[in-house]
Design a protein around this motif. Structure first.
Motif, short mmCIF file in Angstrom:
data_model
loop_
_atom_site.label_atom_id
_atom_site.label_comp_id
_atom_site.label_asym_id
_atom_site.label_seq_id
_atom_site.Cartn_x
_atom_site.Cartn_y
_atom_site.Cartn_z
N LYS A 1 3.52 5.77 -5.56
CA LYS A 1 3.52 5.65 -7.00
C LYS A 1 2.26 6.34 -7.78
O LYS A 1 2.16 6.84 -8.68
CB LYS A 1 3.41 4.29 -7.73
N GLY A 2 1.33 6.70 -6.68
CA GLY A 2 0.17 7.32 -6.98
C GLY A 2 -0.99 6.36 -7.80
O GLY A 2 -1.81 7.01 -8.62
N ASP A 3 -0.72 4.97 -7.50
CA ASP A 3 -1.91 4.50 -8.41
C ASP A 3 -2.50 3.22 -7.72
O ASP A 3 -2.57 2.13 -8.01
CB ASP A 3 -0.99 3.68 -9.55
N VAL A 4 -2.99 3.55 -6.54
CA VAL A 4 -3.69 2.75 -5.56
C VAL A 4 -4.84 2.25 -6.30
O VAL A 4 -5.19 1.01 -6.41
CB VAL A 4 -4.06 3.48 -4.15
N LEU B 1 0.97 -1.16 0.03
CA LEU B 1 0.12 -0.04 0.06
C LEU B 1 1.02 1.38 -0.03
O LEU B 1 0.61 2.16 -0.77
CB LEU B 1 -1.05 0.05 1.12
N SER B 2 1.92 1.13 0.75
CA SER B 2 2.89 2.48 0.79
C SER B 2 3.34 2.63 -0.59
O SER B 2 3.52 3.83 -1.04
CB SER B 2 3.85 2.10 1.87
#
Length: 103
Positions: A67-70, A61-62
């Motif tokens: 990366k900004g792509d959760v 998750l971190s």
């Protein structure tokens, strides 16, 4: 984490991040909510396994947050429940510990 040591809760302010975390835990064989209920039935082997899966899910998750792509990494649907804070926090989790007298 919030709550009492015997009943901890992982708090996610973002429902997409919570969904990602729960999905990663389930993908690795641990059906997990965000509330931790340790019991005597859980042996060291199960506790260590769950700890490893939870730790790995949090690292993933971190990385996804960085990366900004959760949302893009989610395989399934977003969790339908509202974040825990809107349901319980003000009523239960922020309550100060109280000592109960046995009568």
């Amino acid at each position: 984490c919030i709550g009492y040591p015997t009943r901890l809760c992982l708090k996610f302010d973002d429902i997409i991040e919570k969904s990602f975390f729960l999905e990663r835990c389930l993908d690795n064989g641990v059906l997990f909510s965000t509330v931790v209920f340790p019991m005597f039935m859980h042996k060291k082997k199960e506790i260590n396994r769950a700890e490893q899966v939870i730790t790995n899910a949090l690292y993933e998750l971190s990385d996804a947050i960085r990366k900004g792509d959760v949302k893009e990494q989610l395989k399934g649907d977003i969790v339908k429940l509202p974040p825990l804070s809107s349901r319980f926090e003000t009523r239960f989790w922020n309550a100060s510990p109280r000592r109960h007298k046995i009568r």
